[in-house]
Motif scaffolding. Sequence first.
Motif, mmCIF file in Angstrom:
data_model
loop_
_atom_site.group_PDB
_atom_site.id
_atom_site.type_symbol
_atom_site.label_atom_id
_atom_site.label_comp_id
_atom_site.label_asym_id
_atom_site.label_seq_id
_atom_site.Cartn_x
_atom_site.Cartn_y
_atom_site.Cartn_z
ATOM 1 N N LEU A 19 0.842 -1.180 0.000
ATOM 2 C CA LEU A 19 0.000 0.000 0.000
ATOM 3 C C LEU A 19 0.887 1.243 0.000
ATOM 4 N N SER A 20 0.420 2.275 -0.690
ATOM 5 C CA SER A 20 1.125 3.553 -0.708
ATOM 6 C C SER A 20 0.146 4.660 -0.360
ATOM 7 N N CYS A 21 0.641 5.707 0.251
ATOM 8 C CA CYS A 21 -0.198 6.850 0.592
ATOM 9 C C CYS A 21 0.635 8.115 0.457
ATOM 10 N N ALA A 22 0.217 8.978 -0.457
ATOM 11 C CA ALA A 22 0.910 10.239 -0.683
ATOM 12 C C ALA A 22 0.136 11.371 -0.033
ATOM 13 N N ALA A 23 0.838 12.201 0.708
ATOM 14 C CA ALA A 23 0.219 13.320 1.405
ATOM 15 C C ALA A 23 0.526 14.626 0.682
ATOM 16 N N GLU A 45 -8.781 0.060 13.701
ATOM 17 C CA GLU A 45 -7.644 -0.276 14.555
ATOM 18 C C GLU A 45 -6.332 0.045 13.856
ATOM 19 N N LEU A 46 -5.350 0.365 14.678
ATOM 20 C CA LEU A 46 -4.029 0.671 14.166
ATOM 21 C C LEU A 46 -3.383 -0.575 13.580
ATOM 22 N N VAL A 47 -2.777 -0.417 12.414
ATOM 23 C CA VAL A 47 -1.955 -1.468 11.824
ATOM 24 C C VAL A 47 -0.480 -1.131 12.048
ATOM 25 N N ALA A 48 -0.091 0.061 11.628
ATOM 26 C CA ALA A 48 1.286 0.505 11.794
ATOM 27 C C ALA A 48 1.345 2.012 11.605
ATOM 28 N N ARG A 49 2.285 2.649 12.277
ATOM 29 C CA ARG A 49 2.470 4.084 12.106
ATOM 30 C C ARG A 49 3.951 4.411 12.250
ATOM 31 N N ILE A 50 4.331 5.505 11.611
ATOM 32 C CA ILE A 50 5.726 5.925 11.637
ATOM 33 C C ILE A 50 5.778 7.425 11.841
ATOM 34 N N LYS A 63 3.159 -7.809 13.422
ATOM 35 C CA LYS A 63 4.603 -7.768 13.654
ATOM 36 C C LYS A 63 5.291 -8.943 12.970
ATOM 37 N N GLY A 64 6.381 -8.652 12.285
ATOM 38 C CA GLY A 64 7.127 -9.685 11.584
ATOM 39 C C GLY A 64 6.608 -9.969 10.192
ATOM 40 N N ARG A 65 5.448 -9.443 9.850
ATOM 41 C CA ARG A 65 4.866 -9.679 8.515
ATOM 42 C C ARG A 65 4.734 -8.388 7.718
ATOM 43 N N PHE A 66 4.411 -7.297 8.397
ATOM 44 C CA PHE A 66 4.220 -6.016 7.728
ATOM 45 C C PHE A 66 5.388 -5.090 8.035
ATOM 46 N N THR A 67 5.717 -4.243 7.071
ATOM 47 C CA THR A 67 6.773 -3.255 7.261
ATOM 48 C C THR A 67 6.287 -1.899 6.770
ATOM 49 N N ILE A 68 6.365 -0.914 7.643
ATOM 50 C CA ILE A 68 5.994 0.445 7.259
ATOM 51 C C ILE A 68 7.268 1.241 7.008
ATOM 52 N N SER A 69 7.213 2.086 6.003
ATOM 53 C CA SER A 69 8.359 2.937 5.686
ATOM 54 C C SER A 69 7.833 4.246 5.098
ATOM 55 N N ARG A 70 8.728 5.193 4.968
ATOM 56 C CA ARG A 70 8.295 6.483 4.426
ATOM 57 C C ARG A 70 9.396 7.098 3.587
ATOM 58 N N ASP A 71 8.976 7.900 2.628
ATOM 59 C CA ASP A 71 9.881 8.691 1.799
ATOM 60 C C ASP A 71 9.494 10.142 2.050
ATOM 61 N N ASN A 72 10.288 10.818 2.853
ATOM 62 C CA ASN A 72 9.926 12.174 3.245
ATOM 63 C C ASN A 72 9.928 13.136 2.056
ATOM 64 N N TYR A 78 4.551 3.911 3.013
ATOM 65 C CA TYR A 78 4.313 2.621 2.387
ATOM 66 C C TYR A 78 4.032 1.570 3.461
ATOM 67 N N LEU A 79 3.228 0.596 3.089
ATOM 68 C CA LEU A 79 3.007 -0.549 3.961
ATOM 69 C C LEU A 79 3.214 -1.806 3.132
ATOM 70 N N GLN A 80 4.322 -2.481 3.368
ATOM 71 C CA GLN A 80 4.590 -3.747 2.712
ATOM 72 C C GLN A 80 3.991 -4.855 3.559
ATOM 73 N N MET A 81 3.082 -5.599 2.969
ATOM 74 C CA MET A 81 2.374 -6.652 3.696
ATOM 75 C C MET A 81 2.761 -8.006 3.114
ATOM 76 N N ASN A 82 3.446 -8.800 3.899
ATOM 77 C CA ASN A 82 3.867 -10.137 3.488
ATOM 78 C C ASN A 82 3.157 -11.196 4.319
ATOM 79 N N SER A 83 3.209 -12.415 3.840
ATOM 80 C CA SER A 83 2.582 -13.546 4.558
ATOM 81 C C SER A 83 1.155 -13.210 4.970
ATOM 82 N N LEU A 84 0.403 -12.694 4.038
ATOM 83 C CA LEU A 84 -0.950 -12.259 4.338
ATOM 84 C C LEU A 84 -1.840 -13.425 4.722
ATOM 85 N N LYS A 85 -2.744 -13.139 5.638
ATOM 86 C CA LYS A 85 -3.679 -14.130 6.147
ATOM 87 C C LYS A 85 -5.105 -13.680 5.849
ATOM 88 N N PRO A 86 -6.041 -14.626 5.776
ATOM 89 C CA PRO A 86 -7.444 -14.228 5.551
ATOM 90 C C PRO A 86 -7.942 -13.205 6.578
#
Length: 114
Positions: A19-23, A45-50, A63-72, A78-86
């Motif tokens: 996922l990407s989000c541009a402000a 509910e909160l998933v991740a914040r930076i 935790k351990g599956r999703f990674t949040i990052s930002r390009d200032n 960005y939210l990289q979501m791996n090992s996704l579950k139903p």
Amino acid sequence: VQLQASGGGLVQAGGSLRLSCAASGSIFSLHTMGWYRQAPGKQRELVARIGSGGSINYADSVKGRFTISRDNAKRTVYLQMNSLKPEDTDVYYCNLAQLAMQYWGKGTQVTVSS
């Protein structure tokens, strides 16, 4: 402040999505960007914040599956979501918090099939 989210979609369990989000607009140097999710009839509910300084929080469930990052420079988170579950199936919302104000982007649907 406007938030434009992209990404999401349908993926099989074990797969990945980004996922990407541009402000845009009046964004102060001290702020937090993140992702929340909400299922029908449930609270958002909160998933991740930076934070603007780089501090990161994750929900225990991702935790351990999703990674949040930002390009200032791009004002993008960005939210990289791996090992996704139903159970990750939800509408995901981008959020920016500054000066006690909360801004939300339009939700993007993430569906994980079993």
